[in-house]
Design an enzyme around this catalytic site. Structure first.
Site, PDB file in Angstrom:
ATOM      1  N   ARG A   2       0.831  -1.213   0.000  1.00  0.00           N
ATOM      2  CA  ARG A   2       0.000   0.000   0.000  1.00  0.00           C
ATOM      3  C   ARG A   2       0.866   1.263   0.000  1.00  0.00           C
ATOM      4  NH1 ARG A   2      -4.771   0.354   4.270  1.00  0.00           N
ATOM      5  NH2 ARG A   2      -3.109   0.199   5.797  1.00  0.00           N
ATOM      6  N   ARG A  33       0.105  -5.576  14.156  1.00  0.00           N
ATOM      7  CA  ARG A  33      -1.321  -5.253  13.971  1.00  0.00           C
ATOM      8  C   ARG A  33      -2.149  -6.525  13.826  1.00  0.00           C
ATOM      9  NH1 ARG A  33      -1.017  -1.569   8.947  1.00  0.00           N
ATOM     10  NH2 ARG A  33      -3.246  -1.222   9.149  1.00  0.00           N
TER      11      ARG A  33
HETATM   12  P1  AMP Z   1      -6.916   1.604  10.810  1.00  0.00           P
HETATM   13  O1  AMP Z   1      -6.757   2.682   9.814  1.00  0.00           O
HETATM   14  O2  AMP Z   1      -8.362   1.272  11.107  1.00  0.00           O
HETATM   15  O3  AMP Z   1      -6.097   0.383  10.508  1.00  0.00           O
HETATM   16  O4  AMP Z   1      -6.358   2.178  12.201  1.00  0.00           O
HETATM   17  C1  AMP Z   1      -5.026   2.634  12.319  1.00  0.00           C
HETATM   18  C2  AMP Z   1      -4.607   2.650  13.769  1.00  0.00           C
HETATM   19  O5  AMP Z   1      -5.445   3.552  14.508  1.00  0.00           O
HETATM   20  C3  AMP Z   1      -4.710   1.328  14.516  1.00  0.00           C
HETATM   21  O6  AMP Z   1      -3.594   0.486  14.279  1.00  0.00           O
HETATM   22  C4  AMP Z   1      -4.754   1.829  15.962  1.00  0.00           C
HETATM   23  O7  AMP Z   1      -3.487   2.261  16.409  1.00  0.00           O
HETATM   24  C5  AMP Z   1      -5.640   3.070  15.827  1.00  0.00           C
HETATM   25  N1  AMP Z   1      -7.064   2.714  15.964  1.00  0.00           N
HETATM   26  C6  AMP Z   1      -8.027   2.775  15.004  1.00  0.00           C
HETATM   27  N2  AMP Z   1      -9.212   2.375  15.478  1.00  0.00           N
HETATM   28  C7  AMP Z   1      -9.010   2.038  16.772  1.00  0.00           C
HETATM   29  C8  AMP Z   1      -9.829   1.515  17.798  1.00  0.00           C
HETATM   30  N3  AMP Z   1     -11.138   1.251  17.577  1.00  0.00           N
HETATM   31  N4  AMP Z   1      -9.287   1.294  19.017  1.00  0.00           N
HETATM   32  C9  AMP Z   1      -7.993   1.573  19.250  1.00  0.00           C
HETATM   33  N5  AMP Z   1      -7.136   2.020  18.329  1.00  0.00           N
HETATM   34  C10 AMP Z   1      -7.628   2.268  17.088  1.00  0.00           C
END
Ligand code: AMP
Length: 209
Positions: free
Chosen positions: A122, A166
């Site tokens: 990506r 992750r």
């Molecule tokens: P994403 O773009 O959804 O993969 O989110 C990127 C990062 O944001 C994640 O790896 C977490 O560090 C943080 N994050 C997003 N959503 C959450 C959530 N619901 N709870 C905790 N951390 C979050």
């Protein structure tokens, strides 16, 4: 229609959510996007969460729930919303139940090898945020955004160590929510291994059923 989109990083939840949001006119709330915007704008929240996002760990529940609660208080979410990437832990799911009712939890599933391939390839435009993929959606000119000419970069959390972390975090903390929504009788499964268009069609079909 109040929806949550569940699934590992790289499952394509965000891509489908954007399209469904446009197609059905529903607000799309991505906690990841909200955190990244706070980091870009260098707000207090952004400073607090930057290193957490870079490592692939989760932001603490109280911070994340407060952010979502504030967003769900806005008028545009009264009739419908898509929550993309929230909830990610059991306490978040329980907190959400006290804030609002849900109609469907869409569970996007894909094998790990596919996820790793998708995440590591990506690239994101530094300027406008458009997303590309070195194999599946390459820009016309390598490293340059087709839409605005901005430079493309690899998100720090798409680096190999962060991807591994992750996925581990997902299996440990988020996967149990599939059962949580299954027991509530609102879970629907989508095979997200196909192309974005195939996944979108399957999701729309499931939501209309
Ligand atoms: P994403 O773009 O959804 O993969 O989110 C990127 C990062 O944001 C994640 O790896 C977490 O560090 C943080 N994050 C997003 N959503 C959450 C959530 N619901 N709870 C905790 N951390 C979050």
């Amino acid at each position: 229609m109040n929806l949550v989109f569940l699934g590992p990083p790289g499952a394509g939840k965000g891509t489908v959510a954007v399209k469904i949001s446009e197609e059905l006119g529903i607000p799309h709330i991505s906690t990841g996007d909200l955190f990244r915007k706070a980091i870009k704008d260098q707000t207090e929240l952004g400073k607090k969460v930057k290193s957490i996002l870079d490592s692939g760990e989760l932001v603490p529940d109280d911070v994340t729930v407060a952010l979502v609660q504030e967003r769900l208080n806005q008028d545009d979410t009264k009739k419908a919303f898509i929550l993309d990437g929230f909830p990610r832990t059991s306490p978040q799911a329980e907190a959400l139940d006290t804030i609002t009712d849900l109609d469907t939890a869409v569970n996007f599933s894909v094998a790990d090898e596919v996820l790793i391939d998708r995440l590591s390839g990506r690239r994101v435009c530094k300027n406008c945020g458009a997303t590309y993929h070195v194999k599946f959606a390459a820009p016309i000119k390598e490293g340059i955004c087709d839409s605005c000419g901005g430079k493309l970069y690899t998100r720090q959390d798409d680096a190999p160590e962060a991807i591994k972390n992750r996925l581990e975090v997902y299996y440990r903390q988020t996967q149990p929510l599939i059962d949580y929504y299954q027991k509530k009788g609102i879970k629907t499964d989508i095979d997200a291994a196909g192309s974005p268009d195939q996944v979108l069609t399957a999701t729309l079909k499931a939501l209309r059923a």
